[in-house]
Scaffold this motif. Structure first.
Motif, short mmCIF file in Angstrom:
data_model
loop_
_atom_site.label_atom_id
_atom_site.label_comp_id
_atom_site.label_asym_id
_atom_site.label_seq_id
_atom_site.Cartn_x
_atom_site.Cartn_y
_atom_site.Cartn_z
N VAL A 1 102.90 -51.70 68.83
CA VAL A 1 102.95 -50.42 69.54
C VAL A 1 103.56 -50.69 70.91
O VAL A 1 102.99 -51.38 71.73
N VAL A 2 104.74 -50.12 71.15
CA VAL A 2 105.48 -50.45 72.38
C VAL A 2 105.34 -49.39 73.46
O VAL A 2 105.60 -49.66 74.63
N THR A 3 104.97 -48.19 73.09
CA THR A 3 104.67 -47.13 74.06
C THR A 3 103.39 -46.44 73.61
O THR A 3 103.32 -45.94 72.49
N LEU A 4 102.38 -46.45 74.47
CA LEU A 4 101.08 -45.88 74.15
C LEU A 4 100.86 -44.64 75.01
O LEU A 4 101.10 -44.66 76.22
N VAL A 5 100.42 -43.56 74.37
CA VAL A 5 100.14 -42.31 75.11
C VAL A 5 98.67 -41.94 74.91
O VAL A 5 98.31 -40.91 74.35
N ALA A 6 97.80 -42.80 75.43
CA ALA A 6 96.36 -42.68 75.19
C ALA A 6 95.79 -41.39 75.78
O ALA A 6 95.00 -40.69 75.12
N GLU A 7 96.15 -41.05 77.01
CA GLU A 7 95.57 -39.86 77.65
C GLU A 7 96.03 -38.59 76.92
O GLU A 7 95.22 -37.69 76.68
N ARG A 8 97.28 -38.54 76.59
CA ARG A 8 97.80 -37.39 75.86
C ARG A 8 97.12 -37.26 74.50
O ARG A 8 96.76 -36.18 74.06
N ALA A 9 96.95 -38.39 73.83
CA ALA A 9 96.30 -38.39 72.51
C ALA A 9 94.84 -37.93 72.64
O ALA A 9 94.34 -37.19 71.79
N MET A 10 94.16 -38.37 73.70
CA MET A 10 92.76 -37.98 73.87
C MET A 10 92.63 -36.48 74.09
O MET A 10 91.69 -35.84 73.59
N ARG A 11 93.56 -35.90 74.85
CA ARG A 11 93.53 -34.45 75.03
C ARG A 11 93.71 -33.73 73.70
O ARG A 11 93.05 -32.71 73.42
N ALA A 12 94.60 -34.26 72.85
CA ALA A 12 94.82 -33.65 71.53
C ALA A 12 93.57 -33.80 70.66
O ALA A 12 93.21 -32.88 69.91
N ALA A 13 92.88 -34.95 70.76
CA ALA A 13 91.66 -35.16 69.98
C ALA A 13 90.56 -34.21 70.44
O ALA A 13 89.81 -33.66 69.62
N GLU A 14 90.45 -34.04 71.74
CA GLU A 14 89.44 -33.10 72.26
C GLU A 14 89.73 -31.68 71.78
O GLU A 14 88.81 -30.93 71.43
N ALA A 15 91.01 -31.31 71.75
CA ALA A 15 91.38 -29.98 71.26
C ALA A 15 91.06 -29.84 69.78
O ALA A 15 90.62 -28.78 69.32
N ALA A 16 91.26 -30.94 69.03
CA ALA A 16 90.94 -30.90 67.59
C ALA A 16 89.45 -30.69 67.37
O ALA A 16 89.03 -29.95 66.46
N ASP A 17 88.64 -31.32 68.20
CA ASP A 17 87.18 -31.17 68.06
C ASP A 17 86.70 -29.80 68.51
O ASP A 17 85.61 -29.34 68.10
N ALA A 18 87.50 -29.13 69.34
CA ALA A 18 87.10 -27.82 69.85
C ALA A 18 87.41 -26.68 68.88
O ALA A 18 87.01 -25.54 69.13
#
Length: 459
Positions: free
Chosen positions: A44-61
């Motif tokens: 994995v050469v570019t990680l977008v952890a914060e962006r991914a976490m926002r998407a996960a939180e939206a999925a849980d909502a």
């Protein structure tokens, strides 16, 4: 749940949908795994952890009872050849080291629409050039089963990320074997779909059918699930398939007619690879298939592939400066292509296509080695000889994959076993054009009968 990152994507989707596991919890398990495993393999050469976490939180909502996509909350990584809006995309080239696209490619949009969550980008050689993942921007991706070996390519970052549990799904692309070779090298599953099954619109080479995007995962079930999300008609792709993809309702291979070619008509295959792939026919026979060894001649694919590939490289990358040696060599080859060369390539490919149409009237699938060698040393730019047979250039060792690319056929790489030194080897399952579901049916039966894909790397 300590091995949450090694569940199948189908299991992850079920757990998130039933609220037994949150999308945030699932994502965090994968981010933890990336932190643990990625330094060793460089997948994995570019990680977008914060962006991914926002998407996960939206999925849980999403309120209970609301319809969600089949990949809702499931992490996915995109090959660094795929445009991702707002996410660095380098194509493995110093020319684009700081490039950030404004739009997502079709495959990214479809995965997001299915509910998948982007975690980052996976490594690739420059412009996907070659079956060894190394470039000047990020360096080499290492094989999880032996860090001194290549992960294959050009979707090597995707394969290594899957094998180590960093993601359950990853997209890739395949011109000369780039979905199949790294899957074989890393003990995962890769499918080169029939061209047009997964559309890939282009402004410069819209009718070019040798290069296709496709799915990779640790299991055939997950590849099938992912293919269902990314397949489908797109009017901007002139050869896009209009019929919807659906898995075959039948299971198993009993009664199917299987052709076995140990060398695709005389190609050199290393003794280590041959010893592993030779076990595949017996597996399918035990499952009730009718297996017959065939004397197959695909040699007309050699010139057809090289001519079309060279032409494509000159068209696509000929105006760029500071190209790496492999890309530059391909461009130079393309500049030498004549109209007569293209006419010859078209005649060869057309004749081969018609002969293989007759072949697939007699057989449901063809099985053969994916790669002619097991994973080679990571410092080695490419394979220069196979059991004493010299390879004239960096492409030649990939013939078992790129000859199949010319057939306009679906082809899957499925784990077939390991060499005596513990290196993965895959078997290639090739079907009639448009018979992607049949290929996946045979692949799943083989996978379930052998269980080779369950063997995890020990980092």
């Amino acid at each position: 749940m300590s091995e949450l990152h090694y569940l199948t994507a189908a299991e992850m989707a079920r757990l998130v949908a039933s609220r037994q596991v949150s999308a945030v919890e699932l994502l965090q398990a994968h981010l933890d795994r990336i932190e643990q495993a990625n330094p060793a393999v460089n997948a994995v050469v570019t990680l977008v952890a914060e962006r991914a976490m926002r998407a996960a939180e939206a999925a849980d909502a999403v309120p209970r009872g609301t319809p969600v996509g089949p990949l809702h909350g499931v992490p996915v990584a995109h090959k660094d050849l795929v445009d991702t809006a707002g996410i660095r995309t380098t194509y493995g080239s110093p020319v684009f080291a700081d490039h950030v696209p404004e739009r997502d490619d079709v495959i990214v949009r479809r995965l997001r629409a299915a509910g998948a969550i982007t975690v980052g980008k996976t490594n690739t050689p420059e412009f996907g050039t070659g079956s060894h993942t190394v470039n000047e921007v990020f360096g080499a991706t290492r094989n999880p089963y032996d860090l001194s070996r290549s992960a294959g390519g050009s979707s090597g970052g995707a394969a290594a990320a899957l094998a180590t549990g960093m993601v359950p799904l990853a997209d890739g692309s395949d011109m000369g074997g780039s979905l199949r070779n790294p899957a074989s090298f890393c003990n995962v599953v890769g499918l080169r779909p029939t061209p047009g099954r997964v559309p890939d619109p282009s402004d410069t080479a819209a009718w070019y059918t040798l290069a296709v995007p496709g799915p990779m995962a640790r299991t055939v079930e997950d590849v099938t699930l992912m293919l269902g999300a990314i397949a489908g008609f797109d009017p901007r792709c002139p050869f896009s398939i209009t019929e919807a993809f659906a898995p075959e309702p039948e299971e198993g291979v009993a009664g199917l007619r299987v052709a076995w070619s140990p060398d695709l008509g005389g190609l050199p295959v290393s003794r280590e690879t041959a010893a592993v792939t030779a076990t595949a026919p017996q597996v399918l026979e035990r499952l009730g298939a009718r297996v017959e060894q065939v004397d197959l001649d695909l040699s007309d694919a050699e010139d057809a592939f090289r001519i079309y590939r060279a032409w494509y490289y000159a068209l696509s990358f000929g105006d760029l400066d500071r190209l790496g040696p492999n890309t530059r060599w391909n461009v130079e080859q393309g500049r030498a292509v004549t109209g007569a060369d293209l006419a010859r390539a078209e005649r060869l490919r057309s004749g081969l296509y018609q002969r293989m149409a007759d072949f697939f009237d007699a057989y449901d699938v063809l099985i053969a080695p994916v790669s002619q060698v097991p994973p080679f040393p990571v410092e080695q730019p490419y394979v220069t000889e196979i059991d004493g047979v010299p390879m004239p250039d960096y492409l030649a060792w990939m013939r078992s994959a790129y000859w199949v690319s010319v057939l306009h056929a679906p082809a899957a790489s499925v784990p077939a076993g390991f060499t005596a030194s513990g290196l993965p080897v895959g078997v290639q399952i090739v079907g009639r054009p448009f018979a992607d579901a049949r290929v996946l049916r045979v692949a799943r039966a083989f996978e379930q009968a052998t269980g080779h894909g369950l063997r995890r790397p020990s980092l």
